[in-house]
Design a protein around this motif. Structure first.
Motif, PDB file in Angstrom:
ATOM      1  N   MET A   1       0.833  -1.208   0.000  1.00  0.00           N
ATOM      2  CA  MET A   1       0.000   0.000   0.000  1.00  0.00           C
ATOM      3  C   MET A   1       0.867   1.257   0.000  1.00  0.00           C
ATOM      4  SD  MET A   1      -3.073   1.031   2.624  1.00  0.00           S
ATOM      5  CE  MET A   1      -4.144  -0.297   2.096  1.00  0.00           C
ATOM      6  N   ILE A   2       1.840   1.344   0.925  1.00  0.00           N
ATOM      7  CA  ILE A   2       2.738   2.504   0.967  1.00  0.00           C
ATOM      8  C   ILE A   2       3.892   2.299  -0.011  1.00  0.00           C
ATOM      9  CG2 ILE A   2       4.404   3.782   2.390  1.00  0.00           C
ATOM     10  CD1 ILE A   2       2.620   3.416   4.751  1.00  0.00           C
ATOM     11  N   SER A  83       4.379  -4.011   4.896  1.00  0.00           N
ATOM     12  CA  SER A  83       4.796  -2.633   5.160  1.00  0.00           C
ATOM     13  C   SER A  83       5.281  -2.471   6.593  1.00  0.00           C
ATOM     14  CB  SER A  83       3.638  -1.680   4.881  1.00  0.00           C
ATOM     15  OG  SER A  83       4.016  -0.342   5.093  1.00  0.00           O
ATOM     16  N   TYR A 108       0.846   6.477  -1.260  1.00  0.00           N
ATOM     17  CA  TYR A 108       0.190   5.214  -0.968  1.00  0.00           C
ATOM     18  C   TYR A 108      -0.915   4.973  -1.996  1.00  0.00           C
ATOM     19  CZ  TYR A 108      -2.982   8.569   1.237  1.00  0.00           C
ATOM     20  OH  TYR A 108      -3.814   9.644   1.473  1.00  0.00           O
ATOM     21  N   GLU A 173      -2.675   6.045  -7.061  1.00  0.00           N
ATOM     22  CA  GLU A 173      -1.814   6.412  -5.940  1.00  0.00           C
ATOM     23  C   GLU A 173      -2.089   7.838  -5.488  1.00  0.00           C
ATOM     24  OE1 GLU A 173       2.411   4.664  -5.474  1.00  0.00           O
ATOM     25  OE2 GLU A 173       2.667   6.567  -6.509  1.00  0.00           O
ATOM     26  N   TYR A 199      -3.514   2.026   8.559  1.00  0.00           N
ATOM     27  CA  TYR A 199      -3.675   1.562   7.186  1.00  0.00           C
ATOM     28  C   TYR A 199      -5.155   1.505   6.791  1.00  0.00           C
ATOM     29  CZ  TYR A 199       1.302   0.642   7.281  1.00  0.00           C
ATOM     30  OH  TYR A 199       2.667   0.806   7.369  1.00  0.00           O
ATOM     31  N   LEU A 202      -5.659   4.913   5.532  1.00  0.00           N
ATOM     32  CA  LEU A 202      -5.097   5.063   4.192  1.00  0.00           C
ATOM     33  C   LEU A 202      -6.036   4.457   3.153  1.00  0.00           C
ATOM     34  CD1 LEU A 202      -1.304   4.271   4.767  1.00  0.00           C
ATOM     35  CD2 LEU A 202      -2.408   6.502   4.599  1.00  0.00           C
TER      36      LEU A 202
END
Length: 402
Positions: A1-2, A83, A108, A173, A199, A202
């Motif tokens: 994700m990141i 991550s 991310y 992104e 997360y 995010l």
């Protein structure tokens, strides 16, 4: 994700400790000017990460995803457990004190494999908010939009990493260099990036930014008159400030649920949910393997604090600024878009008339809801005496508080 991150510390002891690590490889020295004084910046690297030492701070930046793959690529899925484990590896290797490193920037997003050919999808992108989505001058089939503080990138990941990526991969992104925006996600220091709950924020942010995308769907023939860029530019330039938003809302409401926009949104939701669910299924005593390197969770790790809840409604404050005690505009807007039932419950609880009859001083629904929250905070005794908790209205929802 990141993917990319940028962190900084001003702690001299921490800086000296990291700079003495023999793993750092010298890259270069650079001079830079601060007003009338010339100062030196030293640059060193470690597995594609960049360490910059200034006279008063140390900055570390680069792709944590590339770092996970030993600097080869960032084409595969990089889930939450990966991550967190990779950040812990970096922290352990350099003896970093996570709370001393502030997060200054973050990228991310996630990869999806749409049914439609990726480059065709990219050619249909038009706006992010009111900003036109444009193709990068540097990369082909790579589209960007936004400001220097927050922007989105949408591109052909297969073309970006042809040796490692799966066929027909679309990357969406979010990039931000704004501390205030990061705080709304609950991110202040690198220590926050070790928390699974972050997360989730995010993931929510990815979907929220996607909702700001306007993409044409020529397969919906009945909306062909709206598949003209000038129609939207006219709304921005020549009409009132709300014309564009109103047209966009009407356009989304007219799109069938199997349209291109909603199909891509569904894939993004499924992918982010998969990442989050996998993270919470990972047990604390289980090791995570990163390229045959076993990284065990620290026994001294601090337990994740449960999210704070609004003192009036009991709803989590995950969308509000740090230190908030009550839900405000951010939470109301999120619920209106993603949890309609809960939003209707709040309207029924807070407003005596949910059919649009608001006071002349609060013409907007969100503003009126905010006002009612403030009333219950500032005048709790008075309001209770007139019976806001006892009085019942026809067809009133009941607010289920977990």
């Amino acid at each position: 994700m990141i993917d990319n991150f940028n962190i900084v510390t001003f702690n001299s002891r921490q800086i000296n400790k990291i700079w003495c690590n023999t793993s750092l490889l010298y890259k270069c020295d650079k001079d830079y000017r601060v007003e009338d004084e010339v100062r030196n910046m030293e640059v060193r690297t470690y597995k594609n990460l960049i360490f910059k030492r200034f006279y008063n701070r140390l900055e570390v930046s680069g792709s944590i995803h590339y770092f996970f793959n030993d600097g080869l690529h960032n084409a595969n899925d990089f889930n939450v457990a990966d991550s967190i484990s990779t950040f812990k590896e970096l922290i352990k290797h350099f003896n970093i004190r996570p709370k001393l490193f502030k997060v200054m920037g973050l990228e991310y997003g996630c990869n999806i494999c749409p049914q439609k050919e990726v480059n065709q999808i990219l050619s249909l992108l038009r706006f992010y908010g009111k900003k036109k989505i444009i193709e990068s001058l540097e990369y082909k089939n790579f589209y960007i939009a936004g400001t220097k503080y927050k922007s989105v990138k949408i591109y052909n990941k297969t073309q970006d990493c042809p040796k490692y990526a799966k066929p027909n991969v679309l990357r969406f992104e979010v990039k931000t260099n704004e501390s205030q925006f990061l705080r709304t996600l609950g991110i202040n220091t690198i220590n926050d990036l070790l928390s699974k709950s972050i997360y989730k924020q995010l993931a929510v942010s990815i979907l929220k930014e996607w909702s700001s995308i306007l993409i044409f769907d020529f397969d919906v023939i009945e909306l062909s008159e709206k598949h003209i860029t000038e129609y939207w530019l006219d709304a921005i330039i020549n009409k009132s400030r709300n014309t564009f938003s109103n047209r966009k809302r009407e356009y989304f409401e007219s799109l069938p649920k199997n349209s291109l926009f909603y199909n891509l949104e569904k894939q993004l939701k499924n992918k982010t949910n998969k990442f989050i669910n996998c993270a919470y299924l990972t047990t604390d005593n289980k090791s995570t393997i990163v390229h045959n390197r076993t990284i065990n969770k620290s026994h001294n790790a601090q337990p994740v604090k449960p999210p704070k809840k609004c003192l009036v409604t009991g709803i989590e404050l995950t969308h509000e600024k740090e230190g908030a005690k009550y839900i405000r505009t951010s939470t109301f807007k999120y619920l209106r878009q993603y949890d309609t039932n809960k939003f209707q419950e709040l309207c029924s609880l807070l407003l005596s008339n949910t059919k649009g009859g608001h006071t002349k001083y609060e013409p907007k629904l969100i503003q009126h809801l905010n006002h009612q929250i403030r009333n219950r905070v500032n005048n709790p005794v008075k309001i209770k005496q007139i019976g806001y908790k006892q009085k019942k209205y026809s067809n009133q929802y009941s607010l289920a508080i977990n």
